[in-house]
Design an enzyme around this catalytic site. Sequence first.
Site, PDB file in Angstrom:
ATOM      1  N   HIS A  42       0.773  -1.131   0.093  1.00 16.77           N
ATOM      2  CA  HIS A  42       0.093   0.118  -0.101  1.00 16.77           C
ATOM      3  C   HIS A  42       0.814   1.215  -0.017  1.00 16.77           C
ATOM      4  O   HIS A  42       0.395   2.421  -0.355  1.00 16.77           O
ATOM      5  CB  HIS A  42      -0.899   0.067   1.115  1.00 16.77           C
ATOM      6  CG  HIS A  42      -0.500   0.473   2.486  1.00 16.77           C
ATOM      7  ND1 HIS A  42      -0.242  -0.614   3.440  1.00 16.77           N
ATOM      8  CD2 HIS A  42       0.040   1.428   3.022  1.00 16.77           C
ATOM      9  CE1 HIS A  42       0.085   0.003   4.469  1.00 16.77           C
ATOM     10  NE2 HIS A  42       0.269   1.190   4.336  1.00 16.77           N
ATOM     11  N   ASP A  91      -0.561  -7.565   1.604  1.00 14.27           N
ATOM     12  CA  ASP A  91       0.031  -6.417   1.494  1.00 14.27           C
ATOM     13  C   ASP A  91       1.589  -6.403   1.797  1.00 14.27           C
ATOM     14  O   ASP A  91       2.118  -6.459   2.869  1.00 14.27           O
ATOM     15  CB  ASP A  91      -0.405  -5.680   2.620  1.00 14.27           C
ATOM     16  CG  ASP A  91      -0.155  -4.059   2.781  1.00 14.27           C
ATOM     17  OD1 ASP A  91      -0.210  -3.217   3.658  1.00 14.27           O
ATOM     18  OD2 ASP A  91       0.250  -3.453   1.630  1.00 14.27           O
ATOM     19  N   GLY A 182       3.099   5.946   8.929  1.00 13.67           N
ATOM     20  CA  GLY A 182       4.585   6.211   8.578  1.00 13.67           C
ATOM     21  C   GLY A 182       5.587   5.080   9.070  1.00 13.67           C
ATOM     22  O   GLY A 182       6.547   5.207   8.581  1.00 13.67           O
ATOM     23  N   SER A 184       4.482   2.168   8.347  1.00 15.42           N
ATOM     24  CA  SER A 184       4.009   1.073   7.343  1.00 15.42           C
ATOM     25  C   SER A 184       5.331   0.520   6.756  1.00 15.42           C
ATOM     26  O   SER A 184       5.975   1.325   6.264  1.00 15.42           O
ATOM     27  CB  SER A 184       3.121   1.494   6.146  1.00 15.42           C
ATOM     28  OG  SER A 184       1.569   1.543   6.753  1.00 15.42           O
TER      29      SER A 184
END
Lengths: 242, 377
Positions: A42, A91, A182, A184
């Site tokens: 993402h 993801d 932030g 991720s």
Amino acid sequence: ILGGRVSRQGAWPWQCSLQSGQSGHVCGCVLIARKWALTVAHCFEGRESADLWKVVLGLTNLDHPGAHSQSRGVRSIIVHPRYNRAVVDYDISVVQLDSEVEETAFVRPVCLPRPGQLPSPDSYCYITGWGHMGNRMPFKLQEGEVRIISLPQCQSYFDMKTITARMLCAGYEAGTVDSCMGDSGGPLVCEEADGGRWTLFGLTSWGSVCFSKVLGPGVYSNVTHFTPWIRQQIYIHTYLSD
Amino acid sequence: CSAPSCPSTCEGNGACDPRNGTCSRCEPISLELCMNLPYNLTSYPNLLGHLSQRESSVSWESSLFPALVQTGCYQYLMFYACTLLVPKCDPVSLQRVPPCRSLCRDAKEKCESVLSIVGLQWPEDSDCSQFPEDGGDAACLLPEDGVDECSPSHFKCRSGRCVLGIKRCDGHLDCDDHSDEENCGCSERALWECPASKACIKPSMICDGFSDCPLMEDEANCTVCRDNELACSNHQCVHRTLWCDGKKHCSDSSDEWSCVSLSDQSGSVLTVFKTAAEYQVCADEWNHQLSSLTCSQLGLGVPSSVSMVTDQPGVAGRRRWLHVHPEWNLRNGSALQARLEKRSHACHSRRRVSVLCTREECGQRQVGGVTRHRRKR
């Protein structure tokens, strides 16, 4: 990272910062080999082109990269073909750097899990990142200790979402220590029992809005589930490039 | 917005798009939660301050309201929640149409107390006095007949109650009439049943190149290739002589996957699968670079030991042998299988290659162990 603390320089040598143009730091990432890193899919939404990105390693302070930092361009971004944006499933992305990093005390790869190797529920592991701290964005890399939560227990925190086998949960019911925007793509690592060696089991993926009223654990991409796919992508892009 | 308020053309409650300081436009509703409304255009920011439908989809309100709908506290709660999450946008005037004050008041009066039981508060942004009275000059929304109480993310019990879709056939009785655990067969839910495990998967997952059934039945019998062809993971057919030749022929490159393995009891005897058959590697011209390439290609790190295994007499004659290609070192960047070739003769030494690999250094920290600062109290 909510509820964490500033990490010592060199404490997490596999942590990297995925940076894009003017935005600077956008996401975390994790070094797994001299030319390869992992992050989450993402992070690339709307910015899929490899030449928009660079990877910075050996960082502690985002504002002062310092002598130990190394910066590399991105040669290719491989997003999992089943990445599902709506439910944030699959993801994960593999990032090929445009040249090898030099391994130093401050830049080192983390271990990938062996097939089927998973952290046991209620064991403690670490998350790191430069993401939101609840009240501000830090300059210095933060670290936080989180507890691994079983999938059934995790599902009970997220009524509206399905926790799939591609996910791993860690944190606390009160959300006291948690990853946030932030972080991720950054690592969830656990130290092996015999000490000394750290293995990557999770990549920060999603959770409840980390400074909202609804708390609960963080949800991470389950690296063990993807290890065969990761190795396959590295093989294809190393030995079968056109 | 770049300016403190929107340009004059956005007078009234035209929303200003903070991303570029211009008046927002209507956009189609993509938030799954609200895909069954009597309108299908919305505009952002919404009435809860979210700047995009993606932000709404991960907001705590998008978890809170559907969970609250399960309590049955107010028949039109989901409709009201959607008028906040994806407010109606009038395609002509580009104006946002808010819920009527009475709808907001009814929802709050009937459901706020339920929230307080679980220690949560009603969303602050939805103060009812900001909404117009129904029947006044300003347009506002009220539920029409036939408005569905459940969202597309819910399962509607026979009794009319709404429970979250993930509770359908999860083995727990959630509906007051237990209807969420009835008719749980795959076909009754328009799903496909894995023959062995009876697990249900979406029909779109069949023959998509990813195994979803434990025994991979969803990826079996997807193509019929000719005798001299093999099926790729994405079910294309490729001639068997092209298989494991070091070049991609399947568009997903699966003809070059799993060509090399370290097998047999010791887990170290090198086997190469080439042109759809299994080969041993003759040790005669083997070298250390090829051992390194083998471990690296398998993602197993570096070679820790290499040995040559002599075959029992009689066995070697029946084996298929590959030999090191004379130009093996001119094929930079190629995989191991591209650096080996078949020859008319067997292996003179009758010795096979055996390689043991060990994981490269990883996960070690030289600095920054978690040391406790000793500080006098």
